[in-house]
Design a protein around this motif. Structure first.
Motif, PDB file in Angstrom:
ATOM      1  N   LEU A  20       5.818  12.386 -17.146  1.00 36.74           N
ATOM      2  CA  LEU A  20       7.212  12.992 -16.769  1.00 36.74           C
ATOM      3  C   LEU A  20       8.250  12.096 -16.200  1.00 36.74           C
ATOM      4  CD1 LEU A  20       6.007  16.240 -15.215  1.00 36.74           C
ATOM      5  CD2 LEU A  20       6.657  15.793 -17.572  1.00 36.74           C
ATOM      6  N   ALA A  21       7.847  11.172 -15.367  1.00 36.14           N
ATOM      7  CA  ALA A  21       8.603  10.165 -14.908  1.00 36.14           C
ATOM      8  C   ALA A  21       9.261   9.320 -16.080  1.00 36.14           C
ATOM      9  CB  ALA A  21       8.190   9.275 -13.745  1.00 36.14           C
ATOM     10  N   ILE A  22       8.481   9.007 -16.754  1.00 41.43           N
ATOM     11  CA  ILE A  22       9.023   8.152 -18.053  1.00 41.43           C
ATOM     12  C   ILE A  22       9.831   9.000 -18.657  1.00 41.43           C
ATOM     13  CG2 ILE A  22       8.131   7.102 -19.916  1.00 41.43           C
ATOM     14  CD1 ILE A  22       5.592   6.332 -18.559  1.00 41.43           C
ATOM     15  N   ILE A  23       9.584  10.262 -19.020  1.00 42.15           N
ATOM     16  CA  ILE A  23      10.412  10.886 -19.740  1.00 42.15           C
ATOM     17  C   ILE A  23      11.776  11.123 -19.285  1.00 42.15           C
ATOM     18  CG2 ILE A  23      11.030  13.550 -20.803  1.00 42.15           C
ATOM     19  CD1 ILE A  23       7.786  13.709 -20.975  1.00 42.15           C
ATOM     20  N   LEU A 184      22.494  18.471 -25.746  1.00 45.20           N
ATOM     21  CA  LEU A 184      21.597  19.129 -24.499  1.00 45.20           C
ATOM     22  C   LEU A 184      20.560  19.659 -25.369  1.00 45.20           C
ATOM     23  CD1 LEU A 184      24.391  20.619 -22.337  1.00 45.20           C
ATOM     24  CD2 LEU A 184      23.102  18.525 -21.749  1.00 45.20           C
ATOM     25  N   THR A 185      20.579  20.238 -26.434  1.00 44.04           N
ATOM     26  CA  THR A 185      19.574  20.820 -27.239  1.00 44.04           C
ATOM     27  C   THR A 185      18.308  19.613 -27.658  1.00 44.04           C
ATOM     28  OG1 THR A 185      20.991  22.355 -28.225  1.00 44.04           O
ATOM     29  CG2 THR A 185      18.865  22.122 -29.396  1.00 44.04           C
ATOM     30  N   TYR A 186      18.928  18.580 -28.084  1.00 40.46           N
ATOM     31  CA  TYR A 186      18.136  17.636 -28.417  1.00 40.46           C
ATOM     32  C   TYR A 186      17.379  17.045 -27.246  1.00 40.46           C
ATOM     33  CZ  TYR A 186      20.632  17.202 -32.814  1.00 40.46           C
ATOM     34  OH  TYR A 186      21.053  17.308 -33.898  1.00 40.46           O
ATOM     35  N   LEU A 187      18.089  16.923 -26.065  1.00 37.13           N
ATOM     36  CA  LEU A 187      17.194  16.327 -24.835  1.00 37.13           C
ATOM     37  C   LEU A 187      16.239  17.506 -24.399  1.00 37.13           C
ATOM     38  CD1 LEU A 187      20.340  14.930 -22.704  1.00 37.13           C
ATOM     39  CD2 LEU A 187      18.599  13.823 -24.069  1.00 37.13           C
ATOM     40  N   GLY A 188      16.683  18.767 -24.548  1.00 41.86           N
ATOM     41  CA  GLY A 188      15.870  19.861 -24.105  1.00 41.86           C
ATOM     42  C   GLY A 188      14.552  19.707 -24.794  1.00 41.86           C
ATOM     43  N   ILE A 189      14.695  19.655 -26.308  1.00 42.75           N
ATOM     44  CA  ILE A 189      13.637  19.503 -27.385  1.00 42.75           C
ATOM     45  C   ILE A 189      12.585  18.344 -26.804  1.00 42.75           C
ATOM     46  CG2 ILE A 189      12.752  19.346 -29.605  1.00 42.75           C
ATOM     47  CD1 ILE A 189      15.213  20.971 -30.328  1.00 42.75           C
ATOM     48  N   ALA A 190      13.158  17.074 -26.487  1.00 43.28           N
ATOM     49  CA  ALA A 190      12.553  15.885 -26.447  1.00 43.28           C
ATOM     50  C   ALA A 190      11.759  16.308 -25.133  1.00 43.28           C
ATOM     51  CB  ALA A 190      13.438  14.672 -26.256  1.00 43.28           C
ATOM     52  N   CYS A 191      12.369  16.561 -24.070  1.00 41.18           N
ATOM     53  CA  CYS A 191      11.685  16.930 -22.836  1.00 41.18           C
ATOM     54  C   CYS A 191      10.452  17.892 -22.967  1.00 41.18           C
ATOM     55  CB  CYS A 191      12.707  17.351 -21.681  1.00 41.18           C
ATOM     56  SG  CYS A 191      11.981  17.775 -19.945  1.00 41.18           S
ATOM     57  N   LEU A 193       8.547  18.362 -25.520  1.00 36.09           N
ATOM     58  CA  LEU A 193       7.667  17.822 -26.487  1.00 36.09           C
ATOM     59  C   LEU A 193       7.010  16.781 -25.531  1.00 36.09           C
ATOM     60  CD1 LEU A 193       9.486  17.319 -29.960  1.00 36.09           C
ATOM     61  CD2 LEU A 193       7.678  18.893 -29.259  1.00 36.09           C
ATOM     62  N   GLY A 194       7.770  16.032 -24.663  1.00 37.07           N
ATOM     63  CA  GLY A 194       7.330  15.154 -23.790  1.00 37.07           C
ATOM     64  C   GLY A 194       6.211  15.565 -22.715  1.00 37.07           C
ATOM     65  N   VAL A 195       6.564  16.623 -22.192  1.00 35.57           N
ATOM     66  CA  VAL A 195       5.752  17.398 -21.297  1.00 35.57           C
ATOM     67  C   VAL A 195       4.429  18.000 -21.641  1.00 35.57           C
ATOM     68  CG1 VAL A 195       5.432  19.405 -19.889  1.00 35.57           C
ATOM     69  CG2 VAL A 195       7.654  18.215 -19.691  1.00 35.57           C
TER      70      VAL A 195
END
Length: 548
Positions: A20-23, A184-191, A193-195
């Motif tokens: 999560l820190a890396i994300i 913001l949508t892209y960042l939310g999706i990436a976050c 998927l990362g989680v």
């Protein structure tokens, strides 16, 4: 007083937090890059627009005519005030040749000195960049206004003043929102998927480590190292591709492996033959018990077990024990056992002879008793004379006498070849010769006694000596040795009985070790009458000279 102990985070929890820190760091970096790209786009697009507008205003005939007049502000002000609404810029300022503002969208600036981004603007050169105007940071284009010569009416580049067009730079929040409507949508999706990926990774790692935490894994590794290097037996582990994954110091010494052998295959380590078959499980199934292998002058007893988990083969683990010293002790014990067998056989033989003599006396055949005793004496003297006249080493001669009595008890005739000739040997060499001869005779007698045949059962020993070697040949009337086992009987440590399918021993393996140590060899061939074992050992030069 209650002590409160903080609970340590699990490995999966630590990995999840780390991921999560890396994300978060990646998202911040992506946002920073997006903001940088937004700023670059703004400077490029808006800079061209304000520069074009400044060039247009700088070339306006109205400005060029009015800036030569004593009070140009009244005529220029309406034009300046209309430009922001018309072109969507933040500010427009016009200054005369003396650098004083004559008209501006901010009336409070009229009469104040104008701030030039580059002194060359007063020399007729345009400039583009960022300046702080009226308390705000703006993207500014400064374009000089050049007039005509009043006499010739031609444009000679006379500096009349400067036009300043500015566009307010957006704030960081405005740039973030304006960078992309989907950022913001892209960042939310990436976050998200990362989680999810971090959680799955943590779960997989926890499953692969069998739920053990790092301190527990470290403890197991320490205990394993202590166990492997603390036991007296050798241990070697192989993966399914027969690569070494683990070996302790004892195992490396017994197998003569290099220090950096982990990860190397058996072929790379030049392990072939019987040893490779046992380690790889060739022909022995998933488990091999008490396999005898000769390696580097040692007699090794190996036990192999295949390691499986959830039906999947992970490799194998083999333990090794050095039985060389034990084999030598067995040979010494065997010498005492041979002596015991000799005494028992002689006791049995004497008992039979005494019973015969007693019976002859009871029936009154006194002359027959004398003849019988004379025959026994001549036979014993003949055997002693045959052995001692051809074999001058007392230890070897005594061994042959003992083996003769044991063989006779098993109804096997032990012969000494007429070509036999052996001088007195040094004690160490005599012991090795006796060891080799005793093992070969035991195997031959065992093979002949256990073989059913109409032919007479016999074993013949022949010992020859020259200046460089001692040769021992043992022939028998047994079934012989299968051709495919001609070499394996020595490599595996088979006895002659084992070659027929019985239990395995180390007599022939020890025989081969003694011959190799003496610079010789041992081999077996089949003749028309049975098997023939030939062993050869080198003799030191001093012994050869004494023999000559």
């Amino acid at each position: 007083m209650v002590a409160v102990t903080s609970r340590r985070r699990t490995l999966a929890g630590q990995l999840l937090i780390l991921q999560l820190a890396i994300i978060v760091v990646v998202l911040v970096a992506v946002a920073a890059v997006s903001l940088a790209q937004s700023a670059a786009t703004f400077n490029r697009v808006e800079g061209r627009r304000v520069a074009a507008l400044g060039e247009r205003l700088g070339g306006s005939p109205l400005l060029r005519d009015q800036l030569d007049q004593p009070a140009p502000g009244e005529a220029i002000a309406p034009l300046v005030q209309s430009i922001p609404d018309q072109y969507g810029v933040t500010s427009v300022t016009v200054a005369n040749a003396r650098g004083r503002v004559v008209a501006s969208t901010n009336p409070t600036l009229v009469g104040s000195p104008v701030r030039l981004g580059d002194p060359d603007v007063a020399q007729g050169r345009s400039w583009f960049g960022e300046l702080e105007i009226d308390g705000s940071q703006q993207l500014v284009a400064q374009v000089p206004v050049l007039g005509d010569d009043p006499k010739t009416k031609k444009n000679l580049g006379r500096y009349l003043g400067v036009v300043v067009v500015g566009e307010a730079s957006p704030t960081w929040s405005q740039r973030l929102v304006g960078a992309s409507s989907y950022l913001l949508t892209y960042l939310g999706i990436a976050c998200g998927l990362g989680v999810v990926g971090s959680w799955l990774l943590a779960r997989r790692i926890k499953r692969q480590t069998l739920g053990l935490e790092p301190r527990e894994i470290a403890g197991l590794a320490e205990h394993r190292e202590a166990l492997l290097h603390g036991i007296a037996e050798g241990v070697i582990a192989l993966d399914p591709q027969h690569r070494v994954t683990l070996v302790n110091a004892v195992g490396r010494r017994l197998l003569d492996l290099p220090e950096h052998c982990l990860g190397r295959s058996l072929a790379e380590l030049r392990i072939n033959g019987r040893l490779r078959d046992v380690l790889a499980g060739a022909g022995s199934g998933p488990e091999a018990r008490d396999q005898v292998v000769v390696r580097g002058g040692r007699v090794l007893v190996m036990n192999r077990m295949t390691v499986r988990k959830d039906g999947r083969r992970l490799g194998s683990v083999t333990t090794l024990r050095d039985r060389t010293e034990l084999a030598r002790l067995e040979q010494e014990i065997g010498g005492f056992r041979s002596t015991t067998e000799l005494l028992r056989a002689q006791t049995h033989e004497f008992a039979n002879q005494l019973h015969t003599i007693s019976g002859l006396i009871q029936i009154g055949e006194h002359d027959e008793v004398v003849r019988y005793v004379d025959a026994l004496s001549r036979h014993r003297a003949s055997l002693d004379l045959t052995v001692t006249s051809r074999i001058h080493d007392t230890a070897v001669a005594a061994l042959l006498m003992a083996k003769s009595a044991v063989a006779a008890e098993r109804r096997v005739e032990l012969r000494v070849s007429e070509r036999t000739g052996l001088d007195r040997l040094p004690p160490e060499l005599a012991a090795d010769v006796a060891t080799v001869l005793g093992n070969l005779l035991d195997n031959a007698v065992e093979a002949v006694a256990g073989h059913t045949s109409d032919r007479p059962a016999w074993v013949e020993a022949e010992l020859r000596q020259d200046a460089a070697s001692v040769e021992i040949v043992v022939r028998d009337s047994g079934p012989g040795v299968a051709p495919e086992l001609a070499q394996e009987v020595f490599t595996h440590g088979f006895t002659t009985k084992a070659a027929e399918g019985g239990e395995r021993g180390i007599g022939l393996a020890l025989t081969r070790l003694v011959c190799h140590r003496r610079g010789g060899e041992v081999a077996v061939t089949n003749t028309d009458e049975g098997a023939m074992f030939t062993a050869r050992m080198s003799v030191p030069a001093t012994v050869g000279q004494e023999a000559r």
